[in-house]
Design an enzyme around this catalytic site. Structure first.
Site, PDB file in Angstrom:
ATOM      1  CD  GLU A  96      42.149  72.275 -14.829  1.00  0.00           C
ATOM      2  OE1 GLU A  96      41.459  73.004 -14.114  1.00  0.00           O
ATOM      3  OE2 GLU A  96      41.929  72.122 -16.049  1.00  0.00           O
TER       4      GLU A  96
ATOM      5  N   GLY B 131      40.513  76.710 -12.633  1.00  0.00           N
ATOM      6  CA  GLY B 131      39.580  77.079 -11.580  1.00  0.00           C
ATOM      7  C   GLY B 131      38.804  78.333 -11.893  1.00  0.00           C
TER       8      GLY B 131
ATOM      9  CD  GLU C 208      37.444  73.446 -12.270  1.00  0.00           C
ATOM     10  OE1 GLU C 208      37.400  72.217 -12.402  1.00  0.00           O
ATOM     11  OE2 GLU C 208      38.282  74.030 -11.549  1.00  0.00           O
TER      12      GLU C 208
ATOM     13  CB  ALA D  41      43.969  76.394  -8.409  1.00  0.00           C
TER      14      ALA D  41
END
Length: 290
Positions: free
Chosen positions: A164, A141, A144, A98
């Site tokens: 993260e 992300g 993911e 992200a």
């Protein structure tokens, strides 16, 4: 979910698009895109291809990019000629996570109002099969995003991770849930708690991906797989996808019941009659997607 592009790079980076996409045209109901490239591929133009195209940021997943990707996905979802979708990035990075600059100052109230990560899981609602073609970084992300796809192909240089924890947060786009279901508790816990990455070879051993290819061949191989899928009955393919996904979301008994109902449902389609007749008559089936 987090992007570590600032740590991955010591200076500015210019990533070249995949060779197969260098002359790609956009394909969208709403016009040209800024952060993705979208086009039809395959001998029958029945494969939708989406390339994340934010090279200077290693394809970090900012909200505008997510919005454009969702628009392209919905366009392909609604296009009756498209039977499968391929999602890829550059040869150096699928998606490094992200966009941290975009979310670093967000508050709990902002997050709980569902303004953060809005639309990130729309891909999981697409009924057509999606193949992730992952070269380079698939972190946070990006990992993911790949996990939301139905099949993952990886280039030899691929790296998967959920880093993260290294920036004081946890995965928020399904990383602790989908990753655990795929690779098991021990490896998922190690990846989430340490932020360590795994290679394409390790990912294949863990069952995270199905095949590994040379970097320059990856997208081509993913498109060929998508073509095979798209040439089958689209309605039956969607039933098959629904049934496999149920294995991750229900008990075994519930999954078996759903599988049987979907199996019986195929007998209400013309494609089942055509497919079985073709088999008996030793000819190639001509599916009409009904």
């Amino acid at each position: 979910m987090a992007s570590l592009s600032a740590l991955l790079l010591r200076g500015p980076s210019l990533l070249r698009p995949c060779p197969q996409l260098s002359a790609a045209r956009t394909y969208a109901a709403g016009g040209d895109f800024k952060y993705i490239i979208s086009e039809k591929k395959g001998k029958k133009n029945n494969v939708g291809l989406i390339q994340l195209n934010r090279p200077k940021a290693l394809n970090a997943l900012c909200q505008p990019l997510i919005n454009e990707m969702n628009q392209a996905l919905m366009t392909f979802q609604e296009d009756p000629s498209i039977g499968a979708i391929v999602l890829t990035g550059s040869e150096k990075s699928f998606a490094a996570g992200a966009d941290i600059k975009e979310m670093s100052d967000k508050t709990l109230q902002f997050c709980y109002s569902e303004k953060l990560l809005k639309g990130w899981d729309n891909m999981s609602q697409v009924t057509k099969p999606i193949i992730a073609a992952v070269n380079g970084f698939a972190l946070g992300g990006g990992c993911e995003l790949a996990l939301m796809c139905d099949i993952i192909y990886a280039g030899e240089n691929a790296q998967f991770g959920q880093p993260e924890i290294l920036i004081g947060t946890i995965p928020g786009g399904g990383g602790t849930q989908r990753l655990t279901r795929v690779v098991g508790k021990s490896l998922a816990m190690e990846m989430v708690l340490t932020g360590d990455r795994i290679s394409a070879q390790e990912a294949k051993q863990a069952g995270l991906i199905s095949k590994i290819f040379p970097v320059e061949k990856l997208v081509e191989e993913a498109i060929q797989c998508a073509e095979k899928i798209a040439n089958n009955s689209k309605i039956v393919t969607q039933m098959a996808k629904e049934s496999v996904n149920a294995a991750f979301e229900t008990t075994l008994a519930e999954g078996i019941r759903l599988e049987k109902k979907l199996f019986f449902s195929t007998f209400a389609t013309d494609d089942q009659k055509e497919g079985m007749s073709a088999f008996v008559e030793k000819r190639k089936a001509n599916f009409k997607d009904n």
